[in-house]
Design an enzyme around this catalytic site. Sequence first.
Site, PDB file in Angstrom:
ATOM      1  N   ALA A 126       0.836  -1.206   0.000  1.00  0.00           N
ATOM      2  CA  ALA A 126       0.000   0.000   0.000  1.00  0.00           C
ATOM      3  C   ALA A 126       0.865   1.250   0.000  1.00  0.00           C
ATOM      4  O   ALA A 126       1.344   1.686   1.046  1.00  0.00           O
ATOM      5  CB  ALA A 126      -0.927  -0.029   1.210  1.00  0.00           C
ATOM      6  N   THR A 128      -0.024   3.961  -2.636  1.00  0.00           N
ATOM      7  CA  THR A 128      -0.859   5.034  -3.178  1.00  0.00           C
ATOM      8  C   THR A 128      -1.932   5.478  -2.185  1.00  0.00           C
ATOM      9  O   THR A 128      -2.518   4.647  -1.485  1.00  0.00           O
ATOM     10  CB  THR A 128      -1.517   4.546  -4.485  1.00  0.00           C
ATOM     11  N   GLY A 133      -0.042   9.680  -5.654  1.00  0.00           N
ATOM     12  CA  GLY A 133       0.271   8.430  -6.341  1.00  0.00           C
ATOM     13  C   GLY A 133       1.673   8.498  -6.911  1.00  0.00           C
ATOM     14  O   GLY A 133       2.613   7.925  -6.363  1.00  0.00           O
ATOM     15  N   PHE A 158      -6.566   2.151  -4.369  1.00  0.00           N
ATOM     16  CA  PHE A 158      -6.141   1.382  -5.551  1.00  0.00           C
ATOM     17  C   PHE A 158      -5.250   0.198  -5.160  1.00  0.00           C
ATOM     18  O   PHE A 158      -4.323  -0.144  -5.894  1.00  0.00           O
ATOM     19  CB  PHE A 158      -5.356   2.245  -6.553  1.00  0.00           C
ATOM     20  N   TYR A 236      14.077   4.430   0.016  1.00  0.00           N
ATOM     21  CA  TYR A 236      15.237   3.772  -0.575  1.00  0.00           C
ATOM     22  C   TYR A 236      14.855   2.333  -0.981  1.00  0.00           C
ATOM     23  O   TYR A 236      15.186   1.857  -2.066  1.00  0.00           O
ATOM     24  CB  TYR A 236      16.401   3.782   0.420  1.00  0.00           C
ATOM     25  N   GLU A 245       9.414  -4.623 -10.368  1.00  0.00           N
ATOM     26  CA  GLU A 245       7.961  -4.530 -10.586  1.00  0.00           C
ATOM     27  C   GLU A 245       7.699  -4.020 -12.010  1.00  0.00           C
ATOM     28  O   GLU A 245       6.880  -4.574 -12.744  1.00  0.00           O
ATOM     29  CB  GLU A 245       7.345  -3.571  -9.559  1.00  0.00           C
ATOM     30  N   ARG A 271     -12.810 -14.159 -40.861  1.00  0.00           N
ATOM     31  CA  ARG A 271     -13.955 -13.260 -41.053  1.00  0.00           C
ATOM     32  C   ARG A 271     -14.045 -12.799 -42.509  1.00  0.00           C
ATOM     33  O   ARG A 271     -13.073 -12.282 -43.062  1.00  0.00           O
ATOM     34  CB  ARG A 271     -13.771 -12.041 -40.134  1.00  0.00           C
ATOM     35  N   HIS A 341     -11.123  -6.033 -35.810  1.00  0.00           N
ATOM     36  CA  HIS A 341     -12.191  -6.972 -35.426  1.00  0.00           C
ATOM     37  C   HIS A 341     -13.578  -6.393 -35.690  1.00  0.00           C
ATOM     38  O   HIS A 341     -14.581  -7.099 -35.506  1.00  0.00           O
ATOM     39  CB  HIS A 341     -12.123  -7.305 -33.926  1.00  0.00           C
ATOM     40  N   GLY A 342     -13.668  -5.115 -36.044  1.00  0.00           N
ATOM     41  CA  GLY A 342     -14.988  -4.510 -36.185  1.00  0.00           C
ATOM     42  C   GLY A 342     -15.735  -4.548 -34.856  1.00  0.00           C
ATOM     43  O   GLY A 342     -15.119  -4.489 -33.783  1.00  0.00           O
TER      44      GLY A 342
END
Length: 380
Positions: A126, A128, A133, A158, A236, A245, A271, A341-342
């Site tokens: 935790a 944020t 942020g 978040f 640090y 990450e 298609r 893909h439309g």
Amino acid sequence: MEVQRSVYREDHEMFRTTARRFIERECVPHTDAWAQAGKVDRELWRKAGREGLLCPMLPTEYGGGGGDFGHAAVLSEEMARAGVTGPTFGMHSDIIAPYIQRLGTEEQKQKWLPRCASGETILAIAMTEPGTGSDLKGVRTTAVREGDEYVINGSKTFISNGLMADLIVVVCKTDPKGSGSKAMSLILVEADRAGFRRGRKLNKVGQPAQDTAELFFDNVRVPVSNRLGGEGEGMYALMHELPQERFLIALGAATQLETCLQHTLDYVKDRRVFGQTVWDFQNTKFKLADIKAQAVAVRTMVDYYLGEHMRRRLTLEEAAIAKLFSTETLGRAIDEMVQLHGGYGYMLEYPIARAFVDMRVTRIYGGTSEVQRELIARKL
Ligand SMILES: Cc1cc2nc3c(=O)[nH]c(=O)nc-3n(C[C@H](O)[C@H](O)[C@H](O)COP(=O)(O)OP(=O)(O)OC[C@H]3O[C@@H](n4cnc5c(N)ncnc54)[C@H](O)[C@@H]3O)c2cc1C
């Protein structure tokens, strides 16, 4: 035309087979149910622990797999390949557990790491807050020392695994008057501490099976021995762990790009429009040729940095380059592939639509693209 990969050894590929089978058997069939519930089953974590999929890098003496970053990378690639975003095994094992492994006292490590590896304890981090942020120095959650305890007050938002986490690494200000990086410390908070409360599950655009929540700390008392690392060393520690990450996000993006391209090729070749397949339009071929070139560029870069990281040479700036380039390229490419893909590209049962909403956040979490640009620019 596939990029020849030389980073992985045979043991990594064996781990890949285990991971792929587990994801196909234990994750893919439950994706819709988890999306409805807004979180995955707790039992999944224990099953993953039993299969050795949690904490693959952790030394065996703490119950981990005794592997290296290659094992973590393989699992992250396989999750991305399957488009499974609910279980946050990588975040738990390769982003948060390393804080305990690197900074923890022997007692903390013995207490928590085996449970992390078995899936009994689910981790969250935790950082944020509603008011801050990107600028982590703006954290306002305080941990004030009273005798041999810290009293924690503040709120976080978040937070991935926010609803399920048993143990949370909380970024706190231990010097409430200080404003610099030395004011910050990392403190372990068990979810059953009095005064700790979880907020609602946040209603995200994508990754519906991922439980992201607000957390509240109201005079939460923890012993001083819950501090991870030295007082004032929190910032640090974050700077040390954040490259990994970010690099994991880059690795996932590289695989997503290849996977989305394959889904799109399958779709456009099938298609039919105006008496021909969508693939038969030169526009489609050119767009997908561009995306293929981008996918190769991203893969080549990410594999180069993967090798560097396995030799412990990946820098903060290089991780930023990897995250920025791979996630931005992925985002643009997915948008093009939705178009090909439309209307079906807008329907969530199609993998490209899922990726469109699930992957948007890769340019935001782990540090936004703008923050990555700042980090890169500092070295120019
Ligand atoms: C699904 C999800 C899961 C998350 N999981 C976690 C978690 O587990 N733990 C946790 O602590 N956090 C988590 N986060 C939070 C995430 O890391 C932050 O949202 C992110 O770092 C951005 O912070 P912010 O939202 O406050 O945006 P802000 O910092 O308010 O940024 C707003 C805008 O300003 C831009 N900006 C900021 N600084 C600069 C600058 N120097 N130059 C130019 N532009 C700038 C940003 O790029 C952005 O475009 C998660 C977020 C999401 C959406």
